[in-house]
Design an enzyme around this catalytic site. Sequence first.
Site, mmCIF file in Angstrom:
data_model
loop_
_atom_site.group_PDB
_atom_site.id
_atom_site.type_symbol
_atom_site.label_atom_id
_atom_site.label_comp_id
_atom_site.label_asym_id
_atom_site.label_seq_id
_atom_site.Cartn_x
_atom_site.Cartn_y
_atom_site.Cartn_z
ATOM 1 N N SER A 61 0.835 -1.204 0.000
ATOM 2 C CA SER A 61 0.000 0.000 0.000
ATOM 3 C C SER A 61 0.863 1.246 0.000
ATOM 4 O O SER A 61 1.688 1.441 0.903
ATOM 5 C CB SER A 61 -0.902 -0.001 1.239
ATOM 6 O OG SER A 61 -1.470 1.288 1.391
ATOM 7 N N LEU A 100 -17.074 8.406 1.411
ATOM 8 C CA LEU A 100 -17.002 8.497 -0.054
ATOM 9 C C LEU A 100 -16.741 7.126 -0.685
ATOM 10 O O LEU A 100 -16.350 7.012 -1.830
ATOM 11 C CB LEU A 100 -15.910 9.495 -0.475
ATOM 12 C CG LEU A 100 -16.142 10.940 -0.011
ATOM 13 C CD1 LEU A 100 -14.993 11.833 -0.444
ATOM 14 C CD2 LEU A 100 -17.467 11.487 -0.555
ATOM 15 N N ASP A 156 -23.090 1.569 -3.294
ATOM 16 C CA ASP A 156 -21.700 2.044 -3.443
ATOM 17 C C ASP A 156 -20.936 1.217 -4.472
ATOM 18 O O ASP A 156 -20.222 1.755 -5.325
ATOM 19 C CB ASP A 156 -20.969 1.983 -2.099
ATOM 20 C CG ASP A 156 -21.712 2.724 -1.001
ATOM 21 O OD1 ASP A 156 -22.600 3.529 -1.342
ATOM 22 O OD2 ASP A 156 -21.407 2.486 0.173
HETATM 23 C C1 GLA Z 1 -23.630 3.275 2.920
HETATM 24 C C2 GLA Z 1 -23.953 1.902 2.366
HETATM 25 C C3 GLA Z 1 -24.918 1.988 1.183
HETATM 26 C C4 GLA Z 1 -26.141 2.837 1.532
HETATM 27 C C5 GLA Z 1 -25.728 4.160 2.201
HETATM 28 C C6 GLA Z 1 -26.904 4.927 2.735
HETATM 29 O O1 GLA Z 1 -22.921 4.017 1.982
HETATM 30 O O2 GLA Z 1 -22.784 1.236 1.961
HETATM 31 O O3 GLA Z 1 -25.297 0.707 0.769
HETATM 32 O O4 GLA Z 1 -27.038 2.125 2.340
HETATM 33 O O5 GLA Z 1 -24.830 3.955 3.278
HETATM 34 O O6 GLA Z 1 -27.723 5.340 1.692
#
Ligand code: GLA
Length: 385
Positions: free
Chosen positions: A67, A123, A175
Amino acid sequence: MDSINLSQEFTAHFHRTPSFLARAPGRVNLIGEHTDYNNGFVLPMAINRRVVLVGAPRSDRVVRIASCNFGNSGEFSLDAISKGEPDWLNYVRGVARTLTDYGYALTGFDAVMWGDVPPASGLSSSAASEMATIQAFLAAGVQAGSPIEVDGIKAAKIGQKCENQFIGVNSGIMDQFISSLGQPGHALKIDCRDYSFEAVPMPVGATVIVVDTTAPRTLAGSAYNARRADCEAGAVILGVDSLRDVTMAMFKRRQADLPTEIMHRVAHVVLEDQRVLDATAAMKRGDLEELGILMYHSHESLRDLYEVSSPDLDAVVEIAREAGEGVYGARMTGAGFGGCAIVLVDNAHVDRVSALLADEYPKRTGRTPNIYPCVAAGGASWQAL
Ligand code: GLA
């Protein structure tokens, strides 16, 4: 770091030349928070911050990674994968384990790993690490002559499973989905029930400013899982498979059957799903005022009904509201409990609003924010070097 520097790092570490570069972006969510695991709608965009793996396949079943961010390295065998140190390597281990469980025959590789998605700031650096890892396994497989096939949606599902079962956070699919399938210049409206999605052009003339509150994210995992459990309890009482099936009419008719806290969670999800649809329509017709109002409403609902905001996130939204001309809307983004907020700003006002946030936020919270205007980026990919 650019690919030349990472190639040099690779050679310094592994004494050979790299043959692939795999990458995946972080994300912000424009609207649709805590709806994904209720089979609802979300509207995230991938951002121009990413996790990168520069590597080369190995002829055995070992994965070795150094890393550049953490200054240490680790390795594991594809035949015996379990959680361990260093912690950042668990995203790679978890993806390898999940792919193996699905029956994929993986190729080992050496790589250096680097990212500029700030960790633990909301993020999705973890989703970016997971999606970049899948790309690295795709690259290593092709280059070693034993390719595997994983399409973008499958990659997202594998990342989510890794998160749920290996890492231990019961997250939804948003995400990983946006990190895998994001499109430059677009947000994606995703239906988390059937994984259909639509690319929605980002508004011309406005910029999304990300404001990292730099507050430690306390209780992120446990409180997140608790919210999810509240939603599941609500669905059971209402007799539906998921809260996606709760209409406003049904909610009004049945809300008295729900304990107050669960009633609030359900109300947020039902209203937030509708806000995603309304925000998508507003973006398509270029109605930034409406999009901004929906963002403010989303934030208030996350603060008051879902109870996942924080004083720092609220401070960002208040400052944005007070900034006047040029600010369309603002809200927390991601799971909450600290992390980042986003502010939708007319391009002509980005510098002024950024300066105002940089000046005001420390006065109200005692913390120094990290502020970066973002561009909607493309999803995960790999290339030969
Ligand atoms: C995190 C989780 C997502 C989603 C958001 C809230 O980022 O990983 O799956 O549930 O919170 O919208």
